[in-house]
Enzyme design. Structure first.
Site, PDB file in Angstrom:
ATOM      1  N   ASP A  62      12.479   0.089 -12.077  1.00 28.00           N
ATOM      2  CA  ASP A  62      12.383  -0.602 -10.801  1.00 28.00           C
ATOM      3  C   ASP A  62      13.751  -0.685 -10.148  1.00 28.00           C
ATOM      4  OD1 ASP A  62      10.949  -2.172  -8.907  1.00 28.00           O
ATOM      5  OD2 ASP A  62      12.071  -3.887  -9.641  1.00 28.00           O
ATOM      6  N   THR A 121      11.384  -0.088  -3.852  1.00 26.59           N
ATOM      7  CA  THR A 121      12.771  -0.548  -3.933  1.00 26.59           C
ATOM      8  C   THR A 121      13.740   0.615  -4.123  1.00 26.59           C
ATOM      9  OG1 THR A 121      12.290  -1.015  -6.228  1.00 26.59           O
ATOM     10  CG2 THR A 121      12.307  -2.863  -4.742  1.00 26.59           C
ATOM     11  N   THR A 122      13.323   1.627  -4.879  1.00 26.37           N
ATOM     12  CA  THR A 122      14.192   2.798  -5.034  1.00 26.37           C
ATOM     13  C   THR A 122      14.224   3.562  -3.714  1.00 26.37           C
ATOM     14  OG1 THR A 122      13.272   2.924  -7.248  1.00 26.37           O
ATOM     15  CG2 THR A 122      14.687   4.719  -6.571  1.00 26.37           C
ATOM     16  N   ASP A 142       4.784  -5.374  -9.359  1.00 22.67           N
ATOM     17  CA  ASP A 142       4.809  -4.446  -8.226  1.00 22.67           C
ATOM     18  C   ASP A 142       3.389  -4.142  -7.759  1.00 22.67           C
ATOM     19  OD1 ASP A 142       7.497  -4.321  -8.598  1.00 22.67           O
ATOM     20  OD2 ASP A 142       7.639  -2.135  -8.638  1.00 22.67           O
TER      21      ASP A 142
HETATM   22  P1  ADP Z   1       9.912   2.813  -5.692  1.00 24.45           P
HETATM   23  O1  ADP Z   1      10.757   1.864  -6.469  1.00 24.45           O
HETATM   24  O2  ADP Z   1      10.558   3.206  -4.408  1.00 24.45           O
HETATM   25  O3  ADP Z   1       8.511   2.366  -5.537  1.00 24.45           O
HETATM   26  P2  ADP Z   1       8.866   4.724  -7.514  1.00 24.45           P
HETATM   27  O4  ADP Z   1       9.602   5.206  -8.698  1.00 24.45           O
HETATM   28  O5  ADP Z   1       7.729   3.794  -7.698  1.00 24.45           O
HETATM   29  O6  ADP Z   1       9.915   4.147  -6.536  1.00 24.45           O
HETATM   30  O7  ADP Z   1       8.347   6.023  -6.774  1.00 24.45           O
HETATM   31  C1  ADP Z   1       7.603   5.948  -5.603  1.00 24.45           C
HETATM   32  C2  ADP Z   1       7.414   7.315  -5.014  1.00 24.45           C
HETATM   33  O8  ADP Z   1       6.660   8.147  -5.880  1.00 24.45           O
HETATM   34  C3  ADP Z   1       6.656   7.218  -3.712  1.00 24.45           C
HETATM   35  O9  ADP Z   1       7.288   7.976  -2.731  1.00 24.45           O
HETATM   36  C4  ADP Z   1       5.285   7.755  -4.069  1.00 24.45           C
HETATM   37  O10 ADP Z   1       4.689   8.384  -2.961  1.00 24.45           O
HETATM   38  C5  ADP Z   1       5.603   8.746  -5.146  1.00 24.45           C
HETATM   39  N1  ADP Z   1       4.455   8.961  -6.023  1.00 24.45           N
HETATM   40  C6  ADP Z   1       3.816   8.061  -6.772  1.00 24.45           C
HETATM   41  N2  ADP Z   1       2.788   8.617  -7.445  1.00 24.45           N
HETATM   42  C7  ADP Z   1       2.784   9.926  -7.118  1.00 24.45           C
HETATM   43  C8  ADP Z   1       1.966  11.057  -7.482  1.00 24.45           C
HETATM   44  N3  ADP Z   1       0.957  10.924  -8.313  1.00 24.45           N
HETATM   45  N4  ADP Z   1       2.261  12.249  -6.930  1.00 24.45           N
HETATM   46  C9  ADP Z   1       3.300  12.368  -6.082  1.00 24.45           C
HETATM   47  N5  ADP Z   1       4.096  11.362  -5.703  1.00 24.45           N
HETATM   48  C10 ADP Z   1       3.853  10.153  -6.205  1.00 24.45           C
HETATM   49 MG    MG Z   2       7.074   2.059  -6.991  1.00 22.13          MG
END
Ligand code: ADP
Ligand code: MG
Length: 609
Positions: free
Chosen positions: A113, A146-147, A443
Site C-alpha cells: 500500500d 495511493t501508489t 482498501d
Molecule cells: P494503488 O495503491 O494505486 O491502488 P495498486 O497496487 O492497487 O495501486 O494498483 C492499482 C492499479 O492496478 C490500477 O491502475 C488498476 O487498474 C490496476 N489493476 C488492478 N487489477 C488489475 C488487473 N487484473 N489487470 C490489470 N490491471 C489491474
Molecule cells: Mg490498490
C-alpha cells in the site's frame, strides 16, 4: 549527519571567507535597495563591537537560517519527488512487488500500500513530504489509489523538468497543467459507467468486481473473489451508515486465509475472566443484553474513607455494608432480565461467580470500540448505573455464543436486530501477513463504500489513463502556443500507469504502450488496457477490471495539485529553531565567531561556499 535537504550546511570557519560571502550578499541587497548606504568595507562581521558602532546592518533572517532558492532549488525538489516515487513504483498493480520496512525497534511491515509505505519511510525532504501527504489524503478520502497518486504527481513533475531547465516560467506550466487536469476530470465523468438502478444482487456482483480489482494487487490477491464477496456483504450489512468502525476486523493468527469468516454482527476476543466463568453458559438464543460502564468488584473503601469506631463490633457492619453494595448491584443486573452482562470496566471474581450461579454470562474489560459496536448492533444503551434498568436499554440478538477460533475464544453476537455491524475474522500464517491482509481489506471496504455511494466505475489496467491521454493530446494539437507542449507533457505523464503496470509484470512496456496508443487513437477500443495475464492488451471493462471513478478523479486532482504546488516553490528556508539541538549548538558556536547574520540571499539554488 547528512543534511535532509541534500546540501551541505554552510559553516564559515574562515573569517575572510565569511567576509567575502557577506560582501556578495550585501551587493545583491544593494542592487535591490539602492538607498542602503552601507559600504562593504565597514561590515567587518568578524569584529562585532566595531560593527555595532556603525550603522545597523540589515538582519532579515535569524542567525543560522539556511536558504536555497531559484531554478536549482526547484529542480532539486523535483528530483527528490522522483526519488520518492521510485521507492513505491514497483508496488503498482497485480504483479507489483511488496516492500518490507523495518524500523529500529525491530517492527517489520510488509506492504503493497502506497500510503503505508510512504508513512513508514519517514521522509524528511520538505518537498518530497508533499507526496507522502497526498498519499495519506488519498488513503483517507477514497482508500485506494495511493501508489497511483504518488506516481502521477512525480511523473507530472518529471515531464515538467526539461521545460524548467530550459527556462520556462513555472507559472506557465502550472496554468496548462490545471487546464489539462480540469479537462481530464470532465472526460472521466463522461466516460464513467453508472451502476445505478440495478437490483441488489446485480449490484453486489458489480461491487465485488471493484473490490476484486483492488485486492488483485495485494498479498491476498490469490483469494480475491473470496474476500471481495465478504467485503461486499459486510458493507451492504452496515447499510448507509458512514461510520467505518462498524465493520470490525479481528485478526487471529493461525489457519489459512480461507478460514477467515464474516460475522453479521459483532465478534470480539474473550476478555480476561475470573474463576467461575467456566460455569457460565456459553450459548444463548435471543438473550437480553446489558451493557455497563461500571465496575462490578468488591471494593475495599479503606483508601477512600476514614471511619472512627468506638466498638470493634461495629467493624463487621462496615464490612457487611461493602458486601451489600456489590450484592445489591449484581441483584439489580440479574433482575433486569439480562442474560449477558458486558462491562467496559472490570467484573471481579465475586460477580463472575454470582452470575454463574444464576446462568448469566458476563465479560468485563470489553474494549470501548467493541462495546460501541455491540450497542449499535443490538440496540442496547451503555449504562453508567444499575439503578432503574428498564427494558428499553437492554439489547438483544438472535444468537450469542462463545466459540473457539484458532486458539482463541471469541464472543460472537449474530442476527442482530439493527444489523448495522459486521465483523471480519481474519486468519492467516504470519503476523505481518495478517496485518497486510487487514490493510488490503480496508482498501477494498473503502472502495466498495465509495462505489456504492457514487455508483460510477471506469475501466482499470491503465485503460482510462490511456483514453484521457489520447483526448488531451488531441486537444493539444488545437492549441497554438507553448501551452501545446505542456498539455502534451501532461498527457504523456498519464501513460505512466500502464507503463508501470507492464514494467512490474515484466512485459515490454514500449510494445504494449504502442498497441494501446494505436487502439485508443483509432477509437476502436476506449476500454483497452494492459492484460496482466497475457502481456498483451485487453478490454478491461469486459475483463471486469473495474475501479470506482472517484479513485481516478481524486488521484488526478491530488497529483496535479501537488505537482503545481511543488512547481510554484522556488525557495526553501530552513528555520534554525526547528533544527536539532546539535544544530542549535553549532549555530550558537558560529554566532560566537561572528558569522554573518544574513546569508544565502540571492543564491542561484546551489549552496555557495
Ligand atoms: P494503488 O495503491 O494505486 O491502488 P495498486 O497496487 O492497487 O495501486 O494498483 C492499482 C492499479 O492496478 C490500477 O491502475 C488498476 O487498474 C490496476 N489493476 C488492478 N487489477 C488489475 C488487473 N487484473 N489487470 C490489470 N490491471 C489491474
Ligand atoms: Mg490498490
Amino acid at each position: 549527519m547528512p543534511n535532509p535537504k541534500g546540501f551541505a550546511r554552510k559553516t564559515c570557519l574562515n573569517p575572510s571567507l565569511s567576509f567575502q560571502l557577506f560582501c556578495s550578499s550585501y551587493y545583491s541587497l544593494q542592487a535591490s535597495s539602492p538607498k542602503t548606504t552601507l559600504s562593504p568595507q565597514r561590515n567587518l562581521l568578524s569584529s562585532p563591537p566595531m560593527a555595532s558602532m556603525l550603522q545597523p546592518q540589515i538582519i532579515l533572517l535569524k542567525e543560522g537560517t539556511d536558504t536555497a532558492q531559484g531554478k536549482g532549488q526547484l529542480i532539486s525538489n523535483i528530483n527528490a519527488c522522483t526519488a520518492v516515487a521510485d521507492a513505491v513504483r514497483t508496488t503498482l498493480g497485480p504483479r507489483g512487488m511488496d516492500k518490507l520496512v523495518h524500523d529500529e525497534k525491530g517492527n517489520t511491515t510488509i506492504s503493497n500500500d502506497g500510503a503505508t509505505i510512504m508513512n513508514l519511510l519517514d521522509i524528511v525532504h520538505p518537498g518530497a513530504k508533499i507526496l507522502a501527504d497526498i498519499a495519506r489524503s488519498q488513503d483517507s478520502e477514497v482508500g485506494d489509489g495511493t501508489t497511483t497518486v504518488v506516481l502521477l504527481a512525480a511523473e507530472f513533475l518529471k515531464e515538467a523538468k526539461p521545460f524548467v531547465e530550459d527556462g520556462v516560467h513555472p507559472h506557465n506550466l502550472i496554468r496548462s497543467y490545471r487546464t489539462a487536469s480540469t479537462m481530464a476530470l470532465k472526460k472521466i465523468e463522461e466516460l464513467a459507467v453508472s451502476i445505478e438502478g440495478k437490483s441488489l444482487e446485480e449490484k453486489k456482483q458489480l461491487l465485488s468486481k471493484c473490490a476484486a480489482t483492488t485486492l488483485s494487487s495485494k498479498l491476498i490477491g490469490g483469494e480475491k473473489e473470496f474476500f471481495a464477496s465478504m467485503v461486499v456483504d459486510a458493507v451492504i450489512a452496515i447499510g448507509n451508515d458512514d461510520r467505518l468502525n462498524l465493520i470490525g476486523i479481528k485478526k487471529v493468527p493461525g489457519g489459512t486465509m480461507r478460514d477467515s469468516f464474516l460475522v453479521k454482527g459483532v465478534a470480539f476476543k474473550k476478555t480476561f475472566s475470573y474463576a467461575g466463568f467456566e460455569q457460565q453458559p456459553k450459548k444463548f438464543l435471543s438473550p437480553k443484553i446489558l451493557l455497563l460502564n461500571i465496575e462490578l468488584e468488591l471494593k475495599s473503601e479503606k483508601e477512600n474513607a476514614e471511619i472512627r469506631l468506638s466498638d470493634p463490633l461495629q467493624y463487621q457492619s462496615i464490612v457487611d455494608a461493602e458486601w451489600n453494595i456489590i450484592y445489591d448491584k449484581l441483584d439489580k443486573c440479574v433482575k433486569s432480565g439480562a442474560k449477558i452482562v458486558l462491562s467496559r470496566l472490570a467484573i471481579g471474581d465475586l460477580a463472575t461467580q454470582y452470575f454463574a450461579d444464576r446462568d448469566v454470562f458476563c465479560a468485563g474489560r470489553v474494549a470501548e470500540e467493541d462495546l460501541k459496536r455491540v450497542a449499535a448492533a443490538t440496540g442496547a444503551a451503555v449504562q453508567t448505573t444499575v439503578n432503574n434498568i428498564i427494558d428499553e436499554v437492554l439489547g438483544s440478538c438472535e444468537v450469542f455464543e462463545e466459540r473457539q477460533v484458532g486458539n482463541e475464544r471469541f464472543n460472537i453476537f449474530s442476527g442482530c436486530p439493527s444489523g448495522q455491524t459486521a465483523t471480519i475474522v481474519l486468519r492467516g500464517g504470519a503476523d505481518q501477513f495478517i496485518e497486510e491482509a487487514e490493510r488490503s481489506l480496508h482498501d477494498a471496504i473503502m472502495i466498495v463504500r465509495r462505489a456504492l455511494k457514487n455508483s460510477t466505475v471506469v475501466p482499470g489496467g491503465g485503460a482510462i489513463d490511456m483514453e484521457i491521454s489520447k483526448y488531451l493530446r488531441q486537444h493539444a494539437r488545437t492549441i497554438a502556443g507553448k501551452s501545446q507542449l505542456f498539455i502534451n507533457a501532461y498527457a504523456k505523464a498519464l501513460e505512466v500507469i500502464p507503463r508501470q503496470l507492464c514494467d512490474n509484470a515484466g512485459f515490454d512496456a514500449t510494445d504494449v504502450l504502442n498497441k494501446l496508443r494505436q487502439k485508443h487513437a483509432s477509437g476502436e477500443g476506449p476500454n483497452y488496457g494492459v492484460d496482466i495475464n497475457t502481456g498483451g492488451i485487453a478490454d478491461s471493462f469486459a475483463n471486469f477490471v473495474w475501479e470506482p471513478a472517484v479513485v481516478k478523479i481524486n488521484a488526478i486532482n491530488a497529483a496535479t495539485e501537488a505537482a503545481c504546488l511543488i512547481l510554484s516553490v522556488d525557495e526553501t528556508v530552513k528555520n534554525p529553531k526547528s533544527e536539532s539541538a546539535q544544530g542549535e549548538a553549532a549555530a550558537s558556536a558560529m554566532a560566537g565567531r561572528g558569522g554573518p547574520a544574513m546569508r544565502g540571499r540571492g543564491g542561484r539554488g546551489m549552496r555557495r561556499r
